[in-house]
Design a protein around this motif. Sequence first.
Motif, PDB file in Angstrom:
ATOM      1  N   ALA A  33       8.719 -21.106  -3.840  1.00 33.45           N
ATOM      2  CA  ALA A  33       9.619 -20.359  -2.966  1.00 33.45           C
ATOM      3  C   ALA A  33       9.425 -18.854  -3.140  1.00 33.45           C
ATOM      4  N   LEU A  34       9.238 -18.418  -4.386  1.00 35.67           N
ATOM      5  CA  LEU A  34       9.001 -16.994  -4.633  1.00 35.67           C
ATOM      6  C   LEU A  34       7.697 -16.534  -3.994  1.00 35.67           C
ATOM      7  N   MET A  35       6.655 -17.360  -4.117  1.00 34.27           N
ATOM      8  CA  MET A  35       5.374 -16.991  -3.533  1.00 34.27           C
ATOM      9  C   MET A  35       5.474 -16.919  -2.007  1.00 34.27           C
ATOM     10  N   GLU A  36       6.240 -17.820  -1.410  1.00 32.81           N
ATOM     11  CA  GLU A  36       6.443 -17.787   0.039  1.00 32.81           C
ATOM     12  C   GLU A  36       7.194 -16.523   0.456  1.00 32.81           C
ATOM     13  N   LEU A  37       8.178 -16.123  -0.378  1.00 33.86           N
ATOM     14  CA  LEU A  37       8.920 -14.881  -0.102  1.00 33.86           C
ATOM     15  C   LEU A  37       8.000 -13.667  -0.174  1.00 33.86           C
ATOM     16  N   TYR A  38       7.149 -13.645  -1.204  1.00 34.64           N
ATOM     17  CA  TYR A  38       6.194 -12.536  -1.323  1.00 34.64           C
ATOM     18  C   TYR A  38       5.287 -12.474  -0.103  1.00 34.64           C
ATOM     19  N   LYS A  39       4.838 -13.666   0.352  1.00 39.30           N
ATOM     20  CA  LYS A  39       3.925 -13.734   1.486  1.00 39.30           C
ATOM     21  C   LYS A  39       4.625 -13.277   2.765  1.00 39.30           C
ATOM     22  N   THR A  40       5.865 -13.705   2.957  1.00 36.94           N
ATOM     23  CA  THR A  40       6.620 -13.342   4.159  1.00 36.94           C
ATOM     24  C   THR A  40       6.866 -11.836   4.213  1.00 36.94           C
ATOM     25  N   GLU A  41       7.245 -11.269   3.084  1.00 33.93           N
ATOM     26  CA  GLU A  41       7.568  -9.837   3.016  1.00 33.93           C
ATOM     27  C   GLU A  41       6.339  -8.965   2.782  1.00 33.93           C
ATOM     28  N   LYS A  42       5.171  -9.618   2.609  1.00 33.08           N
ATOM     29  CA  LYS A  42       3.912  -8.899   2.365  1.00 33.08           C
ATOM     30  C   LYS A  42       4.022  -7.974   1.142  1.00 33.08           C
ATOM     31  N   VAL A  43       4.495  -8.561   0.058  1.00 29.03           N
ATOM     32  CA  VAL A  43       4.658  -7.831  -1.201  1.00 29.03           C
ATOM     33  C   VAL A  43       3.801  -8.485  -2.265  1.00 29.03           C
ATOM     34  N   ASN A  44       3.066  -7.676  -2.995  1.00 30.95           N
ATOM     35  CA  ASN A  44       2.271  -8.159  -4.127  1.00 30.95           C
ATOM     36  C   ASN A  44       3.095  -7.981  -5.401  1.00 30.95           C
ATOM     37  N   PRO A  45       3.459  -9.080  -6.094  1.00 29.90           N
ATOM     38  CA  PRO A  45       4.301  -8.934  -7.293  1.00 29.90           C
ATOM     39  C   PRO A  45       3.643  -8.098  -8.389  1.00 29.90           C
ATOM     40  N   PHE A  46       2.335  -7.982  -8.343  1.00 31.73           N
ATOM     41  CA  PHE A  46       1.645  -7.157  -9.332  1.00 31.73           C
ATOM     42  C   PHE A  46       1.303  -5.772  -8.789  1.00 31.73           C
ATOM     43  N   GLY A  47       1.763  -5.488  -7.576  1.00 33.26           N
ATOM     44  CA  GLY A  47       1.438  -4.197  -6.971  1.00 33.26           C
ATOM     45  C   GLY A  47       1.974  -3.016  -7.752  1.00 33.26           C
ATOM     46  N   GLY A  48       3.075  -3.211  -8.475  1.00 39.30           N
ATOM     47  CA  GLY A  48       3.617  -2.118  -9.276  1.00 39.30           C
ATOM     48  C   GLY A  48       2.949  -1.981 -10.626  1.00 39.30           C
ATOM     49  N   CYS A  49       2.219  -3.030 -11.048  1.00 42.59           N
ATOM     50  CA  CYS A  49       1.600  -3.010 -12.380  1.00 42.59           C
ATOM     51  C   CYS A  49       0.149  -2.517 -12.356  1.00 42.59           C
ATOM     52  N   LEU A  50      -0.622  -2.998 -11.381  1.00 42.26           N
ATOM     53  CA  LEU A  50      -2.054  -2.708 -11.383  1.00 42.26           C
ATOM     54  C   LEU A  50      -2.365  -1.211 -11.343  1.00 42.26           C
ATOM     55  N   PRO A  51      -1.709  -0.414 -10.474  1.00 42.22           N
ATOM     56  CA  PRO A  51      -2.008   1.026 -10.499  1.00 42.22           C
ATOM     57  C   PRO A  51      -1.716   1.672 -11.843  1.00 42.22           C
ATOM     58  N   ILE A  52      -0.679   1.187 -12.527  1.00 42.30           N
ATOM     59  CA  ILE A  52      -0.341   1.727 -13.845  1.00 42.30           C
ATOM     60  C   ILE A  52      -1.406   1.336 -14.864  1.00 42.30           C
ATOM     61  N   VAL A  53      -1.875   0.076 -14.790  1.00 44.15           N
ATOM     62  CA  VAL A  53      -2.902  -0.399 -15.718  1.00 44.15           C
ATOM     63  C   VAL A  53      -4.173   0.449 -15.608  1.00 44.15           C
ATOM     64  N   ILE A  54      -4.527   0.824 -14.375  1.00 43.53           N
ATOM     65  CA  ILE A  54      -5.728   1.636 -14.162  1.00 43.53           C
ATOM     66  C   ILE A  54      -5.597   2.995 -14.834  1.00 43.53           C
ATOM     67  N   GLN A  55      -4.384   3.520 -14.902  1.00 47.97           N
ATOM     68  CA  GLN A  55      -4.173   4.848 -15.478  1.00 47.97           C
ATOM     69  C   GLN A  55      -4.072   4.821 -17.000  1.00 47.97           C
ATOM     70  N   ILE A  56      -3.827   3.651 -17.574  1.00 46.30           N
ATOM     71  CA  ILE A  56      -3.603   3.558 -19.015  1.00 46.30           C
ATOM     72  C   ILE A  56      -4.744   4.152 -19.843  1.00 46.30           C
ATOM     73  N   PRO A  57      -6.046   3.852 -19.551  1.00 52.20           N
ATOM     74  CA  PRO A  57      -7.123   4.437 -20.370  1.00 52.20           C
ATOM     75  C   PRO A  57      -7.102   5.964 -20.409  1.00 52.20           C
ATOM     76  N   VAL A  58      -6.736   6.586 -19.288  1.00 53.62           N
ATOM     77  CA  VAL A  58      -6.676   8.052 -19.256  1.00 53.62           C
ATOM     78  C   VAL A  58      -5.554   8.555 -20.151  1.00 53.62           C
ATOM     79  N   PHE A  59      -4.392   7.922 -20.088  1.00 60.73           N
ATOM     80  CA  PHE A  59      -3.267   8.365 -20.897  1.00 60.73           C
ATOM     81  C   PHE A  59      -3.520   8.116 -22.391  1.00 60.73           C
ATOM     82  N   ILE A  60      -4.177   7.000 -22.718  1.00 67.34           N
ATOM     83  CA  ILE A  60      -4.528   6.743 -24.119  1.00 67.34           C
ATOM     84  C   ILE A  60      -5.539   7.777 -24.602  1.00 67.34           C
TER      85      ILE A  60
END
Length: 552
Positions: free
Chosen positions: A417-444
């Motif tokens: 049901a959650l995956m269907e909600l994400y699909k309907t609303e066109k939201v990536n549950p990891f969309g808030g995490c991946l951009p941050i992960v990419i920046q982590i090496p620079v901050f470290i």
Amino acid sequence: MDIKRTILWAIFFVSAVMLFDNWQRDHGRPSMFFPNPTQTHTQTSTGTSATPASESAATPSAAAPVPGAAANQPQAAAQLVHFSTDVYDGEIDTRGGTLDKLVLTKNADPKGAPLNVTLFDRTATHTYLARTGLIGGDFPNHNDVFTPVAGPTALANDQKTLQLSFESPVKGGVKVVKTYTFTRGSYVIGVDTKVENVGTAPVKPSLYMELVRDSQPVETPRFSHTFIGPAVYTNEHHFQKVTFSDIDKNKQDVATSANSGWIAMVQHYFATAWIPQQGAQRNIYVEKIDPTLYRVGVQQPLSTIAPGQSTDVSARLFAGPEEERALEGIAPGLELVKDYGYVTIIAKPLFWLLEKIHGVVGNWGWAIVLLTVLIKAVFFPLSAASYKSMARMKEMTPRMQALRERFKSDPQKMNAALMELYKTEKVNPFGGCLPIVIQIPVFISLYWVLLSSVEMRGAPWILWIHDLSQQDPFFILPVLMAVSMFLQTRLNPTPPDPVQAKMMMFMPIAFSFMFFFFPAGLVLYYVVNNVLSIAQQYYITRMMGAGKKKAA
């Protein structure tokens, strides 16, 4: 299963374990991951060394025999010869002509108190020496008492260089004259060894140059542990560092011969290094010589010296701060003693940029602020994507919570049901995490730049911050850090799990505790980064809200 929640729990668990382990090490207790090098007393050797052991040892080890019986004969009493230059204050022990004490006296902050640092020293509780001698026969070594040659021992205001010479007793038909040359404004000491054959037979000795020290920790920020120990560099194998615990286990893996490079002892902010002549063949050794002392050195074979002839061997001894640009001009690869570890490829350009900004503003604190602003500007598109995704997730939180309540007895249906909600609303549950992960090496990487740069030592910022390498004396920056982390947490979507929500509220407090002991320069960087992140998140959320009203 909620993967995002699992990731957060994993991050929290690892952070808590590392925090506890660092607390253990900071209070002198054994680490859970890194063995204490003083717990083992096994004699180890690379198999190349026949250099004399320390004169303090009652019986030389089998791996390092004292050459000849003459070393046990009565000798004149040793004395300490004091010297001073514009950057050094030290003592040379006539026993071996050994650089026995060396204090760096150059003031890093003209408006503040001198920030003296003692590198070489020999006390009841600490040993750190630079010494040389001859092997391959009953020749003079660091156990013999030299005679100081008369001359000045202080660098006069009108002098560019100061030379101190020491003559050895004749042993095995060989006499050694060791000359130290100190140059105004330089942390590089010229060491010339003149070997004279005053006997009746040809001789073929080898010259050894080594650094000897114990594993006593040096001053580093709490909860931050920088490397301390030997390092070797050759053109073929490049930079190789060895921990004291690896030497204890006989696991040192370094080049054993070369005709280039240098050997060093590295510690936080400062290093020492023997730099032989390039092109001269040498053997390299790293070993433990008694339960508390370690050494790294080179043995340089000399050509046969006929009776009445002599040979000169020139080398350089670096002893000073790990200033990256200065190290680059001394010897190839020497700048690597300023060790950024695995993030070097990112950290070096960041330091270059920080240095350029400092050249414009003239203050390391403001340079940190401007570099952080610049990095946030570069990553703004990624941050915007992350904040937009988190804002969408925050809006969907009530609907997600309703689905969890509805299917709480059937995790499989709940996830579907959650995956269907994400699909309907066109939201990536990891969309808030991946951009941050990419920046982590620079901050470290920037973390290691600020932690490793001796330029921060004694560098003021504003008002109460007089030294960016020390903790904030009034804890103002750590408090601002805690407040900014709390505000960031409030701006993010509230986790549906009450335990997870409490954990997210607790994390700013836990991390802020560590920042109370971090150097002010590091805390300043995180405060500025957090403030900019809050401003970005507020702006993007507001723009999204305005866009929705306009669409309605």
